[in-house]
Design a protein around this motif. Structure first.
Motif, PDB file in Angstrom:
ATOM      1  N   LEU B 159       0.829  -1.198   0.000  1.00  0.00           N
ATOM      2  CA  LEU B 159       0.000   0.000   0.000  1.00  0.00           C
ATOM      3  C   LEU B 159       0.860   1.243   0.000  1.00  0.00           C
ATOM      4  CD1 LEU B 159      -2.661  -1.095   2.626  1.00  0.00           C
ATOM      5  CD2 LEU B 159      -2.699  -1.331   0.134  1.00  0.00           C
ATOM      6  N   SER B 160       0.421   2.232  -0.705  1.00  0.00           N
ATOM      7  CA  SER B 160       1.181   3.471  -0.685  1.00  0.00           C
ATOM      8  C   SER B 160       0.299   4.674  -0.972  1.00  0.00           C
ATOM      9  CB  SER B 160       2.330   3.418  -1.693  1.00  0.00           C
ATOM     10  OG  SER B 160       1.819   3.417  -3.000  1.00  0.00           O
ATOM     11  N   VAL B 161       0.718   5.766  -0.425  1.00  0.00           N
ATOM     12  CA  VAL B 161       0.112   7.051  -0.719  1.00  0.00           C
ATOM     13  C   VAL B 161       1.229   7.892  -1.301  1.00  0.00           C
ATOM     14  CG1 VAL B 161      -0.923   9.116   0.270  1.00  0.00           C
ATOM     15  CG2 VAL B 161      -1.560   6.878   1.137  1.00  0.00           C
ATOM     16  N   ASP B 162       0.906   8.617  -2.324  1.00  0.00           N
ATOM     17  CA  ASP B 162       2.006   9.283  -3.005  1.00  0.00           C
ATOM     18  C   ASP B 162       1.525  10.524  -3.741  1.00  0.00           C
ATOM     19  OD1 ASP B 162       4.541   9.731  -3.803  1.00  0.00           O
ATOM     20  OD2 ASP B 162       4.754   7.904  -4.993  1.00  0.00           O
ATOM     21  N   SER B 163       2.485  11.355  -4.035  1.00  0.00           N
ATOM     22  CA  SER B 163       2.216  12.413  -4.980  1.00  0.00           C
ATOM     23  C   SER B 163       2.620  11.873  -6.343  1.00  0.00           C
ATOM     24  CB  SER B 163       3.060  13.635  -4.648  1.00  0.00           C
ATOM     25  OG  SER B 163       2.901  14.004  -3.304  1.00  0.00           O
ATOM     26  N   ASP B 164       2.153  12.534  -7.360  1.00  0.00           N
ATOM     27  CA  ASP B 164       2.538  12.112  -8.696  1.00  0.00           C
ATOM     28  C   ASP B 164       3.853  12.808  -9.046  1.00  0.00           C
ATOM     29  OD1 ASP B 164       2.887  11.558 -11.349  1.00  0.00           O
ATOM     30  OD2 ASP B 164       0.758  11.783 -11.842  1.00  0.00           O
ATOM     31  N   ASN B 165       4.936  12.171  -8.694  1.00  0.00           N
ATOM     32  CA  ASN B 165       6.230  12.846  -8.765  1.00  0.00           C
ATOM     33  C   ASN B 165       6.658  13.215 -10.181  1.00  0.00           C
ATOM     34  OD1 ASN B 165       7.245  13.072  -5.999  1.00  0.00           O
ATOM     35  ND2 ASN B 165       6.943  10.857  -5.998  1.00  0.00           N
ATOM     36  N   ARG B 166       6.331  12.355 -11.108  1.00  0.00           N
ATOM     37  CA  ARG B 166       6.654  12.666 -12.502  1.00  0.00           C
ATOM     38  C   ARG B 166       5.929  13.927 -12.940  1.00  0.00           C
ATOM     39  NH1 ARG B 166       8.741   7.644 -14.613  1.00  0.00           N
ATOM     40  NH2 ARG B 166       8.398   8.259 -16.760  1.00  0.00           N
ATOM     41  N   LYS B 167       4.667  13.971 -12.592  1.00  0.00           N
ATOM     42  CA  LYS B 167       3.862  15.120 -12.972  1.00  0.00           C
ATOM     43  C   LYS B 167       4.368  16.384 -12.273  1.00  0.00           C
ATOM     44  CE  LYS B 167      -0.953  16.690 -13.202  1.00  0.00           C
ATOM     45  NZ  LYS B 167      -0.739  17.959 -12.491  1.00  0.00           N
ATOM     46  N   ILE B 168       4.704  16.240 -11.018  1.00  0.00           N
ATOM     47  CA  ILE B 168       5.156  17.385 -10.241  1.00  0.00           C
ATOM     48  C   ILE B 168       6.369  18.047 -10.869  1.00  0.00           C
ATOM     49  CG2 ILE B 168       6.400  17.964  -8.110  1.00  0.00           C
ATOM     50  CD1 ILE B 168       4.454  16.134  -6.650  1.00  0.00           C
ATOM     51  N   ILE B 169       7.374  17.245 -11.104  1.00  0.00           N
ATOM     52  CA  ILE B 169       8.601  17.834 -11.648  1.00  0.00           C
ATOM     53  C   ILE B 169       8.349  18.323 -13.067  1.00  0.00           C
ATOM     54  CG2 ILE B 169       9.563  15.668 -12.504  1.00  0.00           C
ATOM     55  CD1 ILE B 169      11.517  18.510 -10.773  1.00  0.00           C
ATOM     56  N   GLY B 170       7.469  17.597 -13.755  1.00  0.00           N
ATOM     57  CA  GLY B 170       7.123  18.037 -15.101  1.00  0.00           C
ATOM     58  C   GLY B 170       6.435  19.394 -15.094  1.00  0.00           C
ATOM     59  N   ASP B 171       5.482  19.528 -14.186  1.00  0.00           N
ATOM     60  CA  ASP B 171       4.763  20.802 -14.082  1.00  0.00           C
ATOM     61  C   ASP B 171       5.723  21.939 -13.741  1.00  0.00           C
ATOM     62  OD1 ASP B 171       2.411  19.578 -14.636  1.00  0.00           O
ATOM     63  OD2 ASP B 171       1.610  19.615 -12.589  1.00  0.00           O
ATOM     64  N   ILE B 172       6.608  21.663 -12.833  1.00  0.00           N
ATOM     65  CA  ILE B 172       7.548  22.701 -12.418  1.00  0.00           C
ATOM     66  C   ILE B 172       8.431  23.124 -13.584  1.00  0.00           C
ATOM     67  CG2 ILE B 172       9.526  23.223 -10.928  1.00  0.00           C
ATOM     68  CD1 ILE B 172       8.315  21.340  -8.856  1.00  0.00           C
ATOM     69  N   CYS B 173       8.943  22.142 -14.277  1.00  0.00           N
ATOM     70  CA  CYS B 173       9.812  22.452 -15.411  1.00  0.00           C
ATOM     71  C   CYS B 173       9.058  23.253 -16.472  1.00  0.00           C
ATOM     72  CB  CYS B 173      10.370  21.169 -16.032  1.00  0.00           C
ATOM     73  SG  CYS B 173      11.604  20.366 -15.011  1.00  0.00           S
ATOM     74  N   ARG B 174       7.876  22.802 -16.782  1.00  0.00           N
ATOM     75  CA  ARG B 174       7.112  23.518 -17.798  1.00  0.00           C
ATOM     76  C   ARG B 174       6.807  24.944 -17.344  1.00  0.00           C
ATOM     77  NH1 ARG B 174       5.302  18.270 -18.828  1.00  0.00           N
ATOM     78  NH2 ARG B 174       3.894  18.324 -17.045  1.00  0.00           N
ATOM     79  N   TYR B 175       6.526  25.081 -16.065  1.00  0.00           N
ATOM     80  CA  TYR B 175       6.256  26.417 -15.514  1.00  0.00           C
ATOM     81  C   TYR B 175       7.463  27.318 -15.701  1.00  0.00           C
ATOM     82  CZ  TYR B 175       5.425  29.951 -11.845  1.00  0.00           C
ATOM     83  OH  TYR B 175       5.276  31.105 -11.143  1.00  0.00           O
ATOM     84  N   LEU B 176       8.615  26.812 -15.359  1.00  0.00           N
ATOM     85  CA  LEU B 176       9.835  27.614 -15.462  1.00  0.00           C
ATOM     86  C   LEU B 176      10.203  27.887 -16.919  1.00  0.00           C
ATOM     87  CD1 LEU B 176      11.978  25.993 -12.610  1.00  0.00           C
ATOM     88  CD2 LEU B 176      10.935  28.277 -12.626  1.00  0.00           C
ATOM     89  N   ILE B 177      10.038  26.873 -17.733  1.00  0.00           N
ATOM     90  CA  ILE B 177      10.381  27.030 -19.146  1.00  0.00           C
ATOM     91  C   ILE B 177       9.478  28.081 -19.795  1.00  0.00           C
ATOM     92  CG2 ILE B 177      10.349  25.855 -21.386  1.00  0.00           C
ATOM     93  CD1 ILE B 177      11.197  23.289 -19.786  1.00  0.00           C
ATOM     94  N   LYS B 178       8.242  28.057 -19.357  1.00  0.00           N
ATOM     95  CA  LYS B 178       7.290  29.045 -19.866  1.00  0.00           C
ATOM     96  C   LYS B 178       7.731  30.454 -19.498  1.00  0.00           C
ATOM     97  CE  LYS B 178       2.247  29.305 -20.276  1.00  0.00           C
ATOM     98  NZ  LYS B 178       0.991  28.778 -19.681  1.00  0.00           N
ATOM     99  N   LEU B 179       8.388  30.572 -18.357  1.00  0.00           N
ATOM    100  CA  LEU B 179       8.895  31.877 -17.935  1.00  0.00           C
ATOM    101  C   LEU B 179      10.191  32.234 -18.660  1.00  0.00           C
ATOM    102  CD1 LEU B 179       8.309  31.787 -14.048  1.00  0.00           C
ATOM    103  CD2 LEU B 179       6.989  33.051 -15.767  1.00  0.00           C
ATOM    104  N   GLY B 180      10.643  31.311 -19.490  1.00  0.00           N
ATOM    105  CA  GLY B 180      11.830  31.590 -20.271  1.00  0.00           C
ATOM    106  C   GLY B 180      13.108  30.922 -19.775  1.00  0.00           C
ATOM    107  N   HIS B 181      12.989  30.186 -18.692  1.00  0.00           N
ATOM    108  CA  HIS B 181      14.200  29.540 -18.171  1.00  0.00           C
ATOM    109  C   HIS B 181      14.548  28.287 -18.969  1.00  0.00           C
ATOM    110  CE1 HIS B 181      14.138  32.135 -14.610  1.00  0.00           C
ATOM    111  NE2 HIS B 181      12.834  31.979 -14.603  1.00  0.00           N
ATOM    112  N   ARG B 182      15.810  28.154 -19.237  1.00  0.00           N
ATOM    113  CA  ARG B 182      16.278  26.953 -19.941  1.00  0.00           C
ATOM    114  C   ARG B 182      17.487  26.348 -19.241  1.00  0.00           C
ATOM    115  NH1 ARG B 182      14.165  26.376 -24.907  1.00  0.00           N
ATOM    116  NH2 ARG B 182      15.904  25.071 -25.589  1.00  0.00           N
TER     117      ARG B 182
END
Lengths: 345, 345
Positions: B159-182
């Motif tokens: 049994l486990s409870v979890d965050s969706d880690n792939r999605k999390i880091i993906g969202d963060i990256c996309r957020y930053l990239i959208k702001l122009g960070h590369r």
DNA sequence: TTGTACGCGTTATCAC
DNA sequence: GTGATAACGCGTACAA
């Protein structure tokens, strides 16, 4: 694959010794020959045997666990609590004790089925006047250490770890007065808390000694934990005093981070700038819910984790785990940490 | 005054009933006549009797307690931990369960005397690859819920409870990239943590999908808990990359508040302003040790207390306390909370 | 060292 | 359906 847990008899039989010997090997209360020790250990490993903690507790009447009771309603701990807990756990683990988090069971005695606490001792946080937890612990003869003064009728001396609350509020008042503040609002803890009584007295005395008249609007008490305005305490009182009563407060002392935050929200809504228009002083320094706050808050550091550690140490003395004499009360130092929320008037 | 604790026999005798009846009155496993019930209860109150939790546990093999194991060295919890613990405690108390805080005892099995855990189940925080705690729980057949993926050989479904880690880091990256960070530096969790593996993969994939080359300097892993540079992790890596390697990083993703704080100290020393010169994103939102930080930090809210509550709920299902079917894995939503530490490039 | 009587409830099993 | 009786759980401690 779903094997039953091995019991002491199994080990005894396979190792050709008696139960008692196996017990001794593990508890080391009596010496056992090297030969026997090894045989027992190897059989134990083979059977994946470990002594049953419960059965052992039944006879030794020790559980190797201490309770940590923290009053709480439906809300979350403050940073002060967290750091305190940290201290308790860290210190307890040093003596091989585990920590049982106990919410104050102030609610359900629906069926008078309140089981014996399976703990050797307890740390009681934020004692109230006539604290029910303390009454219970006392009735059950469970040693405990209170964080703060115990004010229960019929309970004489008890161990406690505390800050010097009179001094704390005195220091704070003198600090603010030195900055020129004379119109100070004190958002105190709940009236039923023993700590709030001491601080109130200290507040009144210090102001008196500085020849400042203590007015009605200055001192406030946090509502009970289950009151509807509990969370809005700081906001409400601030708006009430500054707007409705139209008092010219120049400094606010907040009992904890939450309260300070709440009050600062009120100030913001009133169009007041901290610290330019009004200074804010927080008694418990570490502010988990205020990471968005600026300016940073000048505060009194109560050293919560030190409080936690000292309380466990005292309890270990009381339980005989630590030898030697020990004081009945331990005072942990507090000190002002200057940040940016308090400025001269 | 120092009375012995009353036992079930005392009550039985005084109430003119048998042990079994007294037991039934308290456990309510069998109905008892109103008359008898009252008599027993009144005698119990008189004698100040409560059932002995230990003795009961010995036979029922239930302790009404769950363990909460958190890896820790000699340092303190982060706000994420605290909120998580809050959730666990709150939820557990709803089912009459107490919570045993268990620090992972850093494997000191000097004497192979590892007592049976007196718990009915456990919540395992931050599982590592081949986690020793999980191995132990599994060996002892203690039901547990892990926060995050379990990666232990030989242990199938759990049994486990979890965050969706792939999605999390993906969202963060996309957020930053959208702001122009590369040019993004990722201060990941410890390499041995299962969560760090998922996040690393997510990081690499997302950057690749955005046609950004993943360079060596971008990904870092927190040292082991007992390493000397554990606490300085953020600082060291930041200085190393920005100064020694002279990389033009425009955004930093920090695994937790401590790391972010540490990195920001480095930035300050390097004469860089946040967010003007460089953006900082924190994965765990609530920052108890960062009250002095400004600007406030844009973060991914993992809802730690929700994670804690869900894990207990799942465990209660597993223990049969909660009836009905239940999933093997629960995913708790995460979302970005925009504050002031990330800006367009 | 070994045997054995505890400790303190719970849970069949049995009798009314 | 209620209440009483006895076995049981798993170690510890003390006498032999």
């Amino acid at each position: 694959m779903f094997q039953e847990m091995a019991k002491i008899d199994d080990v005894a039989r396979l190792a050709n010794v008696s139960k008692g010997t196996v017990s001794n090997v593990f508890s080391q209360k009596r010496p056992t020959s090297k030969e026997v020790t090894e045989r027992v250990l190897s059989v134990s490993k083979e059977l994946n045997y470990t002594p049953n903690h419960i059965a052992r507790s039944l006879v030794t009447k020790k559980t190797q666990a201490i309770g940590l009771t923290i009053p709480h309603g439906n809300f979350f701990f403050s940073a002060f609590h967290h750091q305190f807990i940290n201290g308790v756990i860290l210190e307890a683990s040093r003596y091989g004790f585990r920590v049982l988090l106990d919410m104050i069971p102030q609610q359900e005695v629906k069926t008078p089925f309140l089981s014996n606490y399976p703990i050797d001792g307890a740390v009681v946080m934020s004692p109230a006047v006539e604290d029910e937890r303390i009454r219970l612990l006392d009735a059950k003869n469970i040693p405990f250490v209170a964080i703060g003064k115990v004010m229960n009728g019929g309970i004489g001396s008890s161990l406690s770890v505390d800050s010097d609350n009179r001094k704390i509020i005195g220091d704070i008042c003198r600090y603010l007065i030195k900055l020129g503040h004379r119109s100070i609002m004190f958002l105190n803890a709940g009236e039923q808390m023993t700590v709030s009584k001491e601080r109130k007295n200290g507040f009144v005395q210090t102001l008196a000694s500085q020849r400042i008249e203590v007015e009605e609007y200055m001192i406030h008490h946090k509502p009970a934990i289950d009151a509807s305005d509990y969370l809005n305490y700081g906001y409400k009182e601030t708006v009430n005093v500054l707007k409705r009563l139209d008092k010219k407060v120049t400094a606010i002392i907040a009992d904890d981070d939450r309260t300070a935050f709440s009050a600062m929200n009120a100030l913001k809504d009133l169009g007041l700038n901290v610290p330019h228009d009004i200074s804010v002083f927080v008694i418990c320094g570490d502010l988990s819910i205020m990471h968005q706050s600026s300016p940073s808050l000048t505060s009194m550091d109560l050293q919560p984790s030190e409080l936690g550690m000292q309380s466990v140490k005292l309890l270990m003395h009381r339980l005989g785990v630590l030898k030697g004499s020990y004081p009945e009360q331990v005072i942990v130092e507090s000190r002002i940490v200057e940040r940016n929320s308090c400025v001269p008037i």
